[in-house]
Design a protein around this motif. Structure first.
Motif, PDB file in Angstrom:
ATOM      1  N   LYS A   1       5.701   0.900  13.059  1.00 60.52           N
ATOM      2  CA  LYS A   1       5.320   1.843  12.006  1.00 60.52           C
ATOM      3  C   LYS A   1       4.168   1.303  11.173  1.00 60.52           C
ATOM      4  CE  LYS A   1       7.503   4.280   8.088  1.00 60.52           C
ATOM      5  NZ  LYS A   1       8.818   4.445   7.389  1.00 60.52           N
ATOM      6  N   SER A   2       3.165   2.145  10.960  1.00 64.76           N
ATOM      7  CA  SER A   2       2.045   1.826  10.074  1.00 64.76           C
ATOM      8  C   SER A   2       2.109   2.734   8.858  1.00 64.76           C
ATOM      9  CB  SER A   2       0.708   2.019  10.788  1.00 64.76           C
ATOM     10  OG  SER A   2       0.594   1.162  11.909  1.00 64.76           O
ATOM     11  N   VAL A   3       2.023   2.146   7.679  1.00 63.64           N
ATOM     12  CA  VAL A   3       2.021   2.908   6.430  1.00 63.64           C
ATOM     13  C   VAL A   3       0.631   2.794   5.823  1.00 63.64           C
ATOM     14  CG1 VAL A   3       3.074   3.206   4.158  1.00 63.64           C
ATOM     15  CG2 VAL A   3       4.476   2.440   6.095  1.00 63.64           C
ATOM     16  N   LEU A   4      -0.132   3.891   5.918  1.00 62.63           N
ATOM     17  CA  LEU A   4      -1.526   3.889   5.476  1.00 62.63           C
ATOM     18  C   LEU A   4      -1.587   4.282   4.002  1.00 62.63           C
ATOM     19  CD1 LEU A   4      -1.389   5.181   8.654  1.00 62.63           C
ATOM     20  CD2 LEU A   4      -3.818   4.720   8.397  1.00 62.63           C
ATOM     21  N   LYS A   5      -1.379   3.288   3.148  1.00 61.31           N
ATOM     22  CA  LYS A   5      -1.348   3.549   1.707  1.00 61.31           C
ATOM     23  C   LYS A   5      -2.749   3.689   1.128  1.00 61.31           C
ATOM     24  CE  LYS A   5       3.092   1.696   0.207  1.00 61.31           C
ATOM     25  NZ  LYS A   5       3.779   0.792  -0.747  1.00 61.31           N
ATOM     26  N   GLY A   6      -3.682   2.877   1.624  1.00 52.87           N
ATOM     27  CA  GLY A   6      -5.008   2.838   1.038  1.00 52.87           C
ATOM     28  C   GLY A   6      -5.941   3.884   1.607  1.00 52.87           C
ATOM     29  N   ASN A   7      -6.871   4.341   0.786  1.00 49.44           N
ATOM     30  CA  ASN A   7      -7.886   5.288   1.242  1.00 49.44           C
ATOM     31  C   ASN A   7      -8.744   4.647   2.330  1.00 49.44           C
ATOM     32  OD1 ASN A   7      -6.977   7.048  -0.749  1.00 49.44           O
ATOM     33  ND2 ASN A   7      -8.513   6.385  -2.239  1.00 49.44           N
ATOM     34  N   GLY A   8      -9.039   5.415   3.385  1.00 44.11           N
ATOM     35  CA  GLY A   8      -9.910   4.911   4.441  1.00 44.11           C
ATOM     36  C   GLY A   8      -9.267   3.926   5.383  1.00 44.11           C
ATOM     37  N   SER A   9      -7.968   3.720   5.282  1.00 45.22           N
ATOM     38  CA  SER A   9      -7.295   2.782   6.187  1.00 45.22           C
ATOM     39  C   SER A   9      -7.058   3.439   7.551  1.00 45.22           C
ATOM     40  CB  SER A   9      -5.968   2.310   5.590  1.00 45.22           C
ATOM     41  OG  SER A   9      -5.136   3.406   5.266  1.00 45.22           O
TER      42      SER A   9
ATOM     43  N   GLY B   1      -2.954   7.565   1.913  1.00 49.09           N
ATOM     44  CA  GLY B   1      -4.323   7.500   1.427  1.00 49.09           C
ATOM     45  C   GLY B   1      -5.186   8.628   1.958  1.00 49.09           C
ATOM     46  N   ARG B   2      -6.278   8.882   1.253  1.00 47.81           N
ATOM     47  CA  ARG B   2      -7.248   9.895   1.683  1.00 47.81           C
ATOM     48  C   ARG B   2      -8.131   9.331   2.789  1.00 47.81           C
ATOM     49  NH1 ARG B   2      -7.358   9.860  -3.798  1.00 47.81           N
ATOM     50  NH2 ARG B   2      -9.376   8.786  -3.825  1.00 47.81           N
ATOM     51  N   SER B   3      -8.589  10.223   3.672  1.00 47.38           N
ATOM     52  CA  SER B   3      -9.499   9.852   4.769  1.00 47.38           C
ATOM     53  C   SER B   3      -8.918   8.732   5.634  1.00 47.38           C
ATOM     54  CB  SER B   3     -10.876   9.452   4.216  1.00 47.38           C
ATOM     55  OG  SER B   3     -11.460  10.516   3.493  1.00 47.38           O
ATOM     56  N   THR B   4      -7.626   8.771   5.846  1.00 50.75           N
ATOM     57  CA  THR B   4      -6.970   7.791   6.711  1.00 50.75           C
ATOM     58  C   THR B   4      -6.902   8.332   8.136  1.00 50.75           C
ATOM     59  OG1 THR B   4      -4.860   8.735   5.982  1.00 50.75           O
ATOM     60  CG2 THR B   4      -5.595   6.725   4.900  1.00 50.75           C
ATOM     61  N   GLU B   5      -6.845   7.418   9.100  1.00 49.25           N
ATOM     62  CA  GLU B   5      -6.806   7.835  10.501  1.00 49.25           C
ATOM     63  C   GLU B   5      -5.758   7.018  11.260  1.00 49.25           C
ATOM     64  OE1 GLU B   5     -10.526   7.781  12.488  1.00 49.25           O
ATOM     65  OE2 GLU B   5     -11.533   9.106  11.054  1.00 49.25           O
TER      66      GLU B   5
ATOM     67  N   ALA C   1       3.660  -2.279   9.213  1.00 49.45           N
ATOM     68  CA  ALA C   1       2.377  -2.684   8.638  1.00 49.45           C
ATOM     69  C   ALA C   1       2.121  -1.846   7.396  1.00 49.45           C
ATOM     70  CB  ALA C   1       1.241  -2.499   9.639  1.00 49.45           C
ATOM     71  N   ILE C   2       1.667  -2.494   6.331  1.00 43.85           N
ATOM     72  CA  ILE C   2       1.280  -1.830   5.085  1.00 43.85           C
ATOM     73  C   ILE C   2      -0.213  -2.050   4.895  1.00 43.85           C
ATOM     74  CG2 ILE C   2       1.673  -1.598   2.617  1.00 43.85           C
ATOM     75  CD1 ILE C   2       4.133  -0.963   4.240  1.00 43.85           C
ATOM     76  N   LEU C   3      -0.973  -0.938   4.813  1.00 43.74           N
ATOM     77  CA  LEU C   3      -2.436  -1.028   4.804  1.00 43.74           C
ATOM     78  C   LEU C   3      -3.015  -0.616   3.453  1.00 43.74           C
ATOM     79  CD1 LEU C   3      -1.465  -0.090   7.868  1.00 43.74           C
ATOM     80  CD2 LEU C   3      -3.918  -0.075   8.248  1.00 43.74           C
ATOM     81  N   ASP C   4      -3.896  -1.476   2.922  1.00 45.43           N
ATOM     82  CA  ASP C   4      -4.633  -1.159   1.696  1.00 45.43           C
ATOM     83  C   ASP C   4      -5.946  -0.455   2.039  1.00 45.43           C
ATOM     84  OD1 ASP C   4      -2.605  -2.242   0.231  1.00 45.43           O
ATOM     85  OD2 ASP C   4      -3.656  -4.105  -0.294  1.00 45.43           O
ATOM     86  N   ASN C   5      -6.768  -0.203   1.034  1.00 48.72           N
ATOM     87  CA  ASN C   5      -8.020   0.538   1.220  1.00 48.72           C
ATOM     88  C   ASN C   5      -8.886  -0.065   2.327  1.00 48.72           C
ATOM     89  OD1 ASN C   5      -7.285   2.207  -0.862  1.00 48.72           O
ATOM     90  ND2 ASN C   5      -8.613   1.250  -2.388  1.00 48.72           N
ATOM     91  N   ASP C   6      -9.375   0.803   3.216  1.00 49.41           N
ATOM     92  CA  ASP C   6     -10.373   0.446   4.237  1.00 49.41           C
ATOM     93  C   ASP C   6      -9.916  -0.689   5.153  1.00 49.41           C
ATOM     94  OD1 ASP C   6     -12.335   2.332   3.264  1.00 49.41           O
ATOM     95  OD2 ASP C   6     -12.675   0.956   1.593  1.00 49.41           O
TER      96      ASP C   6
ATOM     97  N   VAL D   1       8.867  -7.702  12.285  1.00 48.62           N
ATOM     98  CA  VAL D   1       7.474  -8.075  12.026  1.00 48.62           C
ATOM     99  C   VAL D   1       7.011  -7.305  10.793  1.00 48.62           C
ATOM    100  CG1 VAL D   1       5.099  -7.971  12.875  1.00 48.62           C
ATOM    101  CG2 VAL D   1       6.966  -8.517  14.456  1.00 48.62           C
ATOM    102  N   GLU D   2       6.404  -8.009   9.856  1.00 50.61           N
ATOM    103  CA  GLU D   2       5.788  -7.366   8.695  1.00 50.61           C
ATOM    104  C   GLU D   2       4.334  -7.834   8.604  1.00 50.61           C
ATOM    105  OE1 GLU D   2       8.860  -6.636   5.218  1.00 50.61           O
ATOM    106  OE2 GLU D   2       8.919  -8.746   5.805  1.00 50.61           O
ATOM    107  N   VAL D   3       3.417  -6.874   8.579  1.00 50.74           N
ATOM    108  CA  VAL D   3       1.991  -7.174   8.486  1.00 50.74           C
ATOM    109  C   VAL D   3       1.440  -6.484   7.236  1.00 50.74           C
ATOM    110  CG1 VAL D   3      -0.273  -6.969   9.575  1.00 50.74           C
ATOM    111  CG2 VAL D   3       1.763  -7.353  10.989  1.00 50.74           C
ATOM    112  N   PHE D   4       0.704  -7.246   6.427  1.00 49.73           N
ATOM    113  CA  PHE D   4       0.083  -6.702   5.227  1.00 49.73           C
ATOM    114  C   PHE D   4      -1.423  -6.903   5.332  1.00 49.73           C
ATOM    115  CE2 PHE D   4       4.395  -7.736   4.197  1.00 49.73           C
ATOM    116  CZ  PHE D   4       4.824  -6.679   3.411  1.00 49.73           C
ATOM    117  N   THR D   5      -2.149  -5.798   5.428  1.00 51.13           N
ATOM    118  CA  THR D   5      -3.603  -5.877   5.495  1.00 51.13           C
ATOM    119  C   THR D   5      -4.157  -5.452   4.140  1.00 51.13           C
ATOM    120  OG1 THR D   5      -3.792  -3.620   6.369  1.00 51.13           O
ATOM    121  CG2 THR D   5      -3.611  -5.384   7.968  1.00 51.13           C
ATOM    122  N   LYS D   6      -4.758  -6.406   3.438  1.00 47.21           N
ATOM    123  CA  LYS D   6      -5.332  -6.114   2.129  1.00 47.21           C
ATOM    124  C   LYS D   6      -6.677  -5.396   2.315  1.00 47.21           C
ATOM    125  CE  LYS D   6      -1.804  -8.305   0.395  1.00 47.21           C
ATOM    126  NZ  LYS D   6      -0.679  -7.580  -0.217  1.00 47.21           N
TER     127      LYS D   6
END
Length: 434
Positions: A273-281, A307-311, A248-253, A218-223
């Motif tokens: 696995k979640s990869v939180l690349k974007g800030n605030g993701s 990313g910064r401020s990721t959770e 999952a690859i996550l962009d900002n917010d 499974v590959e999920v891309f959240t813009k």
């Protein structure tokens, strides 16, 4: 009758692709993956010797029979449908997608739901940009095999600013133990879109001496600003091996919510696995499993913060019976520069037999100072005080244990976005816990 593939390489992968009339670039991709499959080693999950498993029975191409409407589906597949099946729906039977249903209002908004094989031709740009980039063909041998032999599959694209209210359903089903059953789900949620996706993977293999290898991805891309809820329930026969890599690859917010019931009846390796690349993701993962008999399982949940401020928050709960064994890994990785990141994880294992085994391994890898991170892990038996309290209210011991176990698993079960699937999940749990 076609013969199941037990070995293959560059030429066989390319021949498969050409037989499907795939574009030249995809022939090359499968060809490269086929070569890698002859060179790479199997993954090495802790305390789980995969070399002893039957992982070289790749199956033969056995397409299902296309149907014109949901009412024409084979009875075992129809039984998996929930009452909420009047929305978007896609079904794979053995080696191919046999039915797709997409409401006209979603089509008008630009939503795309089709087999992955079709998307390679009709949505080539989106496909090539994303396919096998979050889960790469050179990770290990199983990834290379998947990239070379994947079939059917699901492609979902949600355009910018589109919110899909009803969950989109995918049923991935096999009833032929000698079929190649390697679905790949690719979800692309464009900026500020919202969608819930529900995957139901099941088999009905009957008596067989063959081992079905379900090698899925499974590959999920959240813009930017997108929100994706991905729910999955796996229930395969004990003659099948369940390999499931989710990325999952996550962009900002943006946000991903994983809700997973790994309730397979045989040996399994899953990695979410979640990869939180974007800030605030943000990433929220909830996973349950129930092991019984002589099952051997490895379940890994990961969150990697760039990313910064990721959770990220990860909860895994396992119930082990009889002689089942589960290795539960939680990995939180906070990279240098991911300031203000917050990563939390909890792994809990409930053992119902003295011969059952569950290992909970929380892992924190921190390369940044200005962050928060924490973990909790526990392995134990049903709480005696809780049983005593319930029995003092007139409840039998067996019913008290049942209630406690269901309560233990409820954080995931209650999050399933389809009522019908929640009811199916309760029935699966009753069978596995009975």
């Amino acid at each position: 009758m076609s013969t199941p593939t037990t070995s293959f390489g560059r030429e066989a992968a390319a021949a498969l692709s050409r037989s499907k009339n795939e574009p030249a670039w995809l022939v090359s991709l499968r060809e490269e993956a086929g070569q890698l499959a002859t060179e790479l080693a199997l993954p090495k999950p802790e305390k789980l010797p995969l070399t002893r498993w039957t992982l070289d029975q790749y199956g033969a191409n056995r397409p299902g029979q296309q149907v014109a409407s949901a009412s024409d589906l084979p009875a075992p597949i129809a039984a998996l449908l929930t009452e909420e099946n009047n929305g978007a729906l896609i079904i794979q039977h053995n080696s191919s997608v046999i039915y797709t249903q997409l409401p006209e209002e979603l089509k008008a908004q630009g939503v795309v739901l089709t087999s992955l094989e079709e998307a390679a031709r009709s949505h080539e740009d989106l496909f090539r940009k994303h396919f096998m980039t979050a889960y790469t063909k050179d990770e290990h041998k199983l990834a290379a095999v998947h990239a070379a032999l994947w079939n059917g599959g699901v492609f979902l694209y949600v355009p910018r600013d589109v919110t899909i209210e009803a969950p989109i359903q995918a049923i991935l089903f096999a009833d032929d133990a000698e079929a190649t059953f390697m679905p790949h789900v690719l979800v692309i949620a464009d900026s500020n879109s919202r969608v819930s996706f529900v995957e139901r993977t099941a088999t009905s293999l009957g008596e067989t001496t063959s081992t079905l290898l379900h090698n899925s991805a499974v590959e999920v891309f959240t813009k930017a600003g997108a929100v994706v809820q991905y729910a999955a329930v796996h229930e395969l026969n004990d003659s099948a091996i369940d390999i499931a890599y989710r990325r999952a690859i996550l962009d900002n917010d943006s946000r991903i919510e994983w809700i997973v019931g790994d309730l397979h009846n045989g040996n399994a390796v899953t990695d979410t696995k979640s990869v939180l690349k974007g800030n605030g993701s943000t990433s929220d993962s909830k996973i349950i499993t129930v092991g019984r008999g002589s099952q051997r399982m490895s379940l890994t949940t990961q969150a990697v913060h760039f990313g910064r401020s990721t959770e990220s928050d990860m909860i895994t709960r396992a119930v082990m019976k009889e002689e089942a064994t589960a290795i539960i890994n939680g990995v939180t990785k906070i990279e240098k520069g991911a300031t203000k990141a917050n990563g939390q994880q909890t792994e809990k294992v409930l053992m119902l037999s003295p011969k059952a085994r569950g290992d909970a391994n929380p892992i924190l890898l921190i390369d940044e100072d200005d962050v928060k991170a924490g973990h909790a892990a526990s392995v134990g038996q049903v709480n005696a005080d809780q049983i005593y309290y319930l029995m003092s209210r007139g409840i039998s011991r067996s019913e008290a244990e049942r209630l406690i176990i269901h309560g233990f698993l409820d954080p995931v079960v209650s999050e399933i976005p389809l009522e019908g699937l929640r009811e199916q999940l309760h029935r699966i749990l009753e069978r596995k816990l009975g």
